[in-house]
Design an enzyme around this catalytic site. Structure first.
Site, PDB file in Angstrom:
ATOM      1  N   VAL A  64       0.809  -1.220   0.000  1.00 48.38           N
ATOM      2  CA  VAL A  64       0.000   0.000   0.000  1.00 48.38           C
ATOM      3  C   VAL A  64       0.843   1.270   0.000  1.00 48.38           C
ATOM      4  O   VAL A  64       0.310   2.364  -0.230  1.00 48.38           O
ATOM      5  CB  VAL A  64      -0.981   0.028   1.197  1.00 48.38           C
ATOM      6  CG1 VAL A  64      -1.967  -1.123   1.108  1.00 48.38           C
ATOM      7  CG2 VAL A  64      -0.241   0.024   2.534  1.00 48.38           C
ATOM      8  N   SER A 142      -8.348   4.171  15.088  1.00 45.15           N
ATOM      9  CA  SER A 142      -8.026   3.572  16.380  1.00 45.15           C
ATOM     10  C   SER A 142      -8.403   4.521  17.500  1.00 45.15           C
ATOM     11  O   SER A 142      -8.359   5.748  17.341  1.00 45.15           O
ATOM     12  CB  SER A 142      -6.532   3.263  16.477  1.00 45.15           C
ATOM     13  OG  SER A 142      -6.185   2.851  17.792  1.00 45.15           O
ATOM     14  N   TYR A 168       2.001   5.821  16.020  1.00 44.09           N
ATOM     15  CA  TYR A 168       0.778   5.082  15.708  1.00 44.09           C
ATOM     16  C   TYR A 168      -0.451   5.975  15.930  1.00 44.09           C
ATOM     17  O   TYR A 168      -1.351   6.039  15.094  1.00 44.09           O
ATOM     18  CB  TYR A 168       0.689   3.834  16.587  1.00 44.09           C
ATOM     19  CG  TYR A 168      -0.520   2.987  16.311  1.00 44.09           C
ATOM     20  CD1 TYR A 168      -0.547   2.109  15.239  1.00 44.09           C
ATOM     21  CD2 TYR A 168      -1.648   3.067  17.126  1.00 44.09           C
ATOM     22  CE1 TYR A 168      -1.660   1.338  14.977  1.00 44.09           C
ATOM     23  CE2 TYR A 168      -2.762   2.298  16.879  1.00 44.09           C
ATOM     24  CZ  TYR A 168      -2.772   1.430  15.802  1.00 44.09           C
ATOM     25  OH  TYR A 168      -3.879   0.678  15.546  1.00 44.09           O
ATOM     26  N   SER A 171      -0.756   8.656  13.208  1.00 43.53           N
ATOM     27  CA  SER A 171      -1.169   8.082  11.926  1.00 43.53           C
ATOM     28  C   SER A 171      -2.659   7.798  11.910  1.00 43.53           C
ATOM     29  O   SER A 171      -3.340   8.034  10.907  1.00 43.53           O
ATOM     30  CB  SER A 171      -0.376   6.807  11.625  1.00 43.53           C
ATOM     31  OG  SER A 171      -0.757   5.728  12.466  1.00 43.53           O
ATOM     32  N   LYS A 172      -3.201   7.313  13.025  1.00 43.80           N
ATOM     33  CA  LYS A 172      -4.622   6.985  13.080  1.00 43.80           C
ATOM     34  C   LYS A 172      -5.493   8.236  13.214  1.00 43.80           C
ATOM     35  O   LYS A 172      -6.606   8.296  12.673  1.00 43.80           O
ATOM     36  CB  LYS A 172      -4.895   6.008  14.220  1.00 43.80           C
ATOM     37  CG  LYS A 172      -4.291   4.625  13.986  1.00 43.80           C
ATOM     38  CD  LYS A 172      -4.816   3.994  12.699  1.00 43.80           C
ATOM     39  CE  LYS A 172      -4.331   2.584  12.510  1.00 43.80           C
ATOM     40  NZ  LYS A 172      -4.876   1.939  11.293  1.00 43.80           N
TER      41      LYS A 172
END
Length: 257
Positions: A64, A142, A168, A171-172
């Site tokens: 991706v 998330s 993380y 990014s979410k």
């Protein structure tokens, strides 16, 4: 329980199809009659055709983070089936530890897969869905993109070392706001764009999730991949056409907004 004919005639692409949530999503969509391409950077463990599903699941190789790879994958689906109705962006990686010790290369890796990869897949699917006048895009966000992280390092620094980090979470959070932007751009074309934001889900990746954080979940347990898939299926259904730009929490009450 949804009918096995709910998504009959629909074609779906699920990225991250070899993972726990990706597999559950692929099987849920296929179980309702959709033709599913389960894509992953490694297809060896992706769900395959078989079982009681009325429609098959096909394994597809996809990185991706590479725009050319994403375009090729979507074009192949269009050439084979003539349409792409449902895109579920599950592909992602988790990253642990403190911000102080986060390496630049790790930040770039997480952003490339979780955020850039989700955008590239959405961008590739958009023109086809516009042309059809129908589409369902569901992105995986998330709870970490909302709550600033589950750990409480002021109580126990060890919680942070064993739980998702700032890369993380950022990014979410980006996936969440991307969902809102794309929802507005595509609404007039009959295309909905929503996100599902899971809380802690039992999987191989969360086997070391601190018990002290498990104890904070009001539902008293971690979630399952199948429960996340059920939320995705709801948003992918034809009847959910008036829901767009939404981030649906599936977290056992650990975060409410």
């Amino acid at each position: 329980m949804y009918s096995t004919e709910l998504l009959s005639g629909r074609v779906a692409l699920v990225t991250g199809g070899a993972g726990g949530i990706g597999r559950a999503v692929s099987e849920a969509l296929a179980g309702c009659g959709a033709q599913v391409a389960a894509a992953d950077i490694s297809v060896a463990d992706a769900p395959a055709a078989g079982g009681a599903a009325p429609a098959p699941i096909e394994r597809v190789a996809l990185d991706v983070t590479r725009r050319a790879d994403v375009l090729r994958c979507v074009d192949d689906i269009i050439q084979r089936f003539g349409r792409l109705d449902i895109l579920v962006n599950v592909a992602g990686v988790v990253s642990m530890g403190s911000a102080e010790h986060l390496a630049e290369q790790e930040w770039d890796r997480v952003m490339a897969i979780n955020l850039k990869g989700t955008f590239l897949c959405c961008q590739a699917a958009m023109p086809h869905m516009r042309r059809q006048g129908f589409g369902r895009i569901v992105n995986l966000g998330s709870v970490i993109g909302k709550n600033g992280g589950n750990p409480r390092p002021w109580l126990d620094p060890r919680e942070q070392e064993r739980a998702s980090n700032v890369a993380y979470g950022v990014s979410k959070a980006g996936v969440h706001i991307m969902t809102a932007f794309l929802a507005k751009e595509l609404a007039s074309s009959g295309v909905t764009v929503n996100a599902v934001a899971p809380g802690p889900v039992a999987s191989a990746m969360t086997s070391n999730f601190p018990q002290s954080l498990r104890d904070l979940i009001p539902a008293g347990r971690m979630g399952s991949a199948e429960e996340v898939a059920a939320a995705v299926l709801f948003l992918a259904a034809p009847q959910s056409s008036f829901i767009t730009g939404e981030t649906l929490d599936v977290n056992g009450g650990i975060w409410c907004d």
